[in-house]
Motif scaffolding. Structure first.
Motif, PDB file in Angstrom:
ATOM      1  N   ASP A  89       0.841  -1.200   0.000  1.00 30.46           N
ATOM      2  CA  ASP A  89       0.000   0.000   0.000  1.00 30.46           C
ATOM      3  C   ASP A  89       0.876   1.250   0.000  1.00 30.46           C
ATOM      4  O   ASP A  89       2.100   1.184  -0.094  1.00 30.46           O
ATOM      5  N   GLU A  90       0.237   2.430   0.127  1.00 26.55           N
ATOM      6  CA  GLU A  90       0.958   3.696   0.044  1.00 26.55           C
ATOM      7  C   GLU A  90       1.935   3.899   1.201  1.00 26.55           C
ATOM      8  O   GLU A  90       2.888   4.663   1.084  1.00 26.55           O
ATOM      9  N   THR A  91       1.705   3.205   2.326  1.00 25.88           N
ATOM     10  CA  THR A  91       2.597   3.351   3.483  1.00 25.88           C
ATOM     11  C   THR A  91       3.755   2.365   3.439  1.00 25.88           C
ATOM     12  O   THR A  91       4.616   2.385   4.316  1.00 25.88           O
ATOM     13  N   GLY A  92       3.756   1.489   2.435  1.00 26.43           N
ATOM     14  CA  GLY A  92       4.821   0.495   2.326  1.00 26.43           C
ATOM     15  C   GLY A  92       4.506  -0.817   3.007  1.00 26.43           C
ATOM     16  O   GLY A  92       5.337  -1.733   3.023  1.00 26.43           O
ATOM     17  N   GLN A  93       3.291  -0.938   3.586  1.00 27.39           N
ATOM     18  CA  GLN A  93       2.884  -2.191   4.222  1.00 27.39           C
ATOM     19  C   GLN A  93       2.421  -3.192   3.161  1.00 27.39           C
ATOM     20  O   GLN A  93       1.833  -2.815   2.149  1.00 27.39           O
TER      21      GLN A  93
ATOM     22  N   GLN B  61      -4.817   2.894 -10.196  1.00 30.99           N
ATOM     23  CA  GLN B  61      -4.511   3.148  -8.798  1.00 30.99           C
ATOM     24  C   GLN B  61      -3.449   2.155  -8.318  1.00 30.99           C
ATOM     25  O   GLN B  61      -3.172   1.158  -8.979  1.00 30.99           O
ATOM     26  N   ILE B  62      -2.880   2.435  -7.140  1.00 30.61           N
ATOM     27  CA  ILE B  62      -1.842   1.552  -6.606  1.00 30.61           C
ATOM     28  C   ILE B  62      -2.407   0.157  -6.369  1.00 30.61           C
ATOM     29  O   ILE B  62      -1.805  -0.843  -6.744  1.00 30.61           O
TER      30      ILE B  62
ATOM     31  N   GLU C 125      -5.666  -1.827  -7.250  1.00 34.21           N
ATOM     32  CA  GLU C 125      -6.960  -1.945  -7.926  1.00 34.21           C
ATOM     33  C   GLU C 125      -7.760  -3.102  -7.332  1.00 34.21           C
ATOM     34  O   GLU C 125      -7.176  -4.093  -6.892  1.00 34.21           O
TER      35      GLU C 125
ATOM     36  N   ARG D 264      -7.890  -1.701  -1.125  1.00 30.63           N
ATOM     37  CA  ARG D 264      -7.838  -0.333  -0.607  1.00 30.63           C
ATOM     38  C   ARG D 264      -8.735  -0.175   0.611  1.00 30.63           C
ATOM     39  O   ARG D 264      -8.422   0.561   1.537  1.00 30.63           O
TER      40      ARG D 264
END
Length: 198
Positions: free
Chosen positions: A52-56, A110-111, A113, A145
């Motif tokens: 995800d966007e936080t790197g998790q 999107q990162i 989908e 997401r």
């Protein structure tokens, strides 16, 4: 003799013109391939880790085959397996015959989908032989997401000691909140397993 040959040629020519005008012409259609229907990337025995966007780590995906159709903004998975591991240690396994990622063609990808799990789908947590939660049905969407799964198809659900049959559902993998719905005139069927004392 020459007159007979010339006369025969003229008659044959006239008959040929008549047949040509009376009967429709049959053209052989050329067999062409639309390049949009052909994958431009093909991979076998693939494992993917999505973050995800936080790197998790959001999920791990394995498939026997992956086909990417850039012209159609689509990616197709065959014999798909997805593993989602929550921070609290819960693990969710998702198995499907096919899977598809198809973002809107007029929007940027999107990162993470949503993944459409197609065909026969099983989603469960815990032991495969005695799962804590089990969702069995057709065409389930996993949205990494929002950490949810949902479907508008008939589904069988096992949650603890209760089982449900519904026309559609939505489930949050983090909060374990379950929403069931059915078409007008039908009911959500709920059953409870009874534990009999020995």
């Amino acid at each position: 003799m020459t007159k007979k040959i010339l006369f025969g040629a003229v008659i044959t020519g006239i008959l040929g013109v008549i047949l040509y005008l009376v009967f429709p012409k049959e053209f052989e259609e050329s067999t062409t391939t639309d390049l949009a229907d052909v994958p431009d990337i093909y991979l076998k025995d693939v494992k993917i880790q999505a973050f995800d966007e936080t790197g998790q780590l959001a999920y791990e995906l394995a498939a026997e085959e992956i086909e990417q159709f850039t012209a159609q903004h689509k990616m197709l998975f065959k014999n798909l397996k997805i593993l989602v591991e929550r921070e609290n240690g819960d693990q969710w396994q998702m198995n499907a015959d096919l899977g598809s990622v198809q973002p809107e063609s007029d929007e940027l990808s999107q990162i993470l989908e949503p993944i459409e799990l197609l065909g026969s789908v099983n989603v469960y947590s815990g032991d495969v032989n005695d799962p804590e939660y089990l969702f069995s049905g057709m065409n389930v969407v996993f949205d990494p997401r929002t950490n949810t799964i949902h479907s508008d198809e008939d589904v069988y659900i096992k949650a603890g000691v209760s089982t449900y049959d519904a026309d559609s559902f939505r489930f949050d993998l983090a909060t374990k909140r379950l929403q069931l719905s059915s078409e007008p005139g039908s009911q959500v069927e709920i059953k409870h397993e009874s534990i009999e004392p020995e």
